[in-house]
Design an enzyme around this catalytic site. Sequence first.
Site: not given
Length: 242
Positions: A52, A93
């Site tokens: 990701s 993230k």
Amino acid sequence: MSSSTERRTDGRGRTTGSVLSGLAVAVGCVLFLGGFVWAALIYRPYTVPTDSMSPTIAVGARVLAERVDGSEIRRGDIVVFKDSTWGTLPMVKRVVGVGGDKITCCTKQGRLTINGTPVEEPYLQGSGPASPIGFKAKVPTGQLFLLGDHRSDSLDSRVHLTDGDHGSVPRSAVDARVDARAWPLGSVGVMQRPATFSALPGGTSQPGPVQPITLAVVAGAVLILVGAAYGPLARRKACKRA
């Protein structure tokens, strides 16, 4: 009788060369071990389990994350956090919004906007829009809005938009801020703060001490090697001149 530098002693039979050699090794050990202790106190290693954050951080890469308080986090930071709504494991993230921000995607040019200001995101995977799906969110006070760099393969704040906090997580959920890639060797490097966020209110965060720590470890290793090699060479020269 000899007057050479190598033959001078410190009063206990040791030559100047031996003293300098021992001093270099001692200083080197302090820097080398001190650097590792310093790093252990400030940084935590993590392995990124998904794709990701590609291409910034590849799947399986090892990163060094600085232990920080959630209040120190700024837009553009890559953070390690854990939130029960997202799952039981730590996640990595990028912060794109802080409390009070209105996040919208996408403009006609495919950009993400923060409070109406389009932002360049050169770290994204691919050349498409900033998100394959459009979305809007207002970040509650004390919260962070988090997205992966590989927007088409990231389960992030967009997936949780219908949650009570509009997809955001509390600052207190942050455990650390990623400061450098440590593995694999070809990707080792300090994580740069994106310039695109520096003009926004609050600016970007300051890098952690990973560079001085690395310098201390490298300098220590060099001193240890040079000192260890110099002692025998100095003694050999002294013997030849005797």
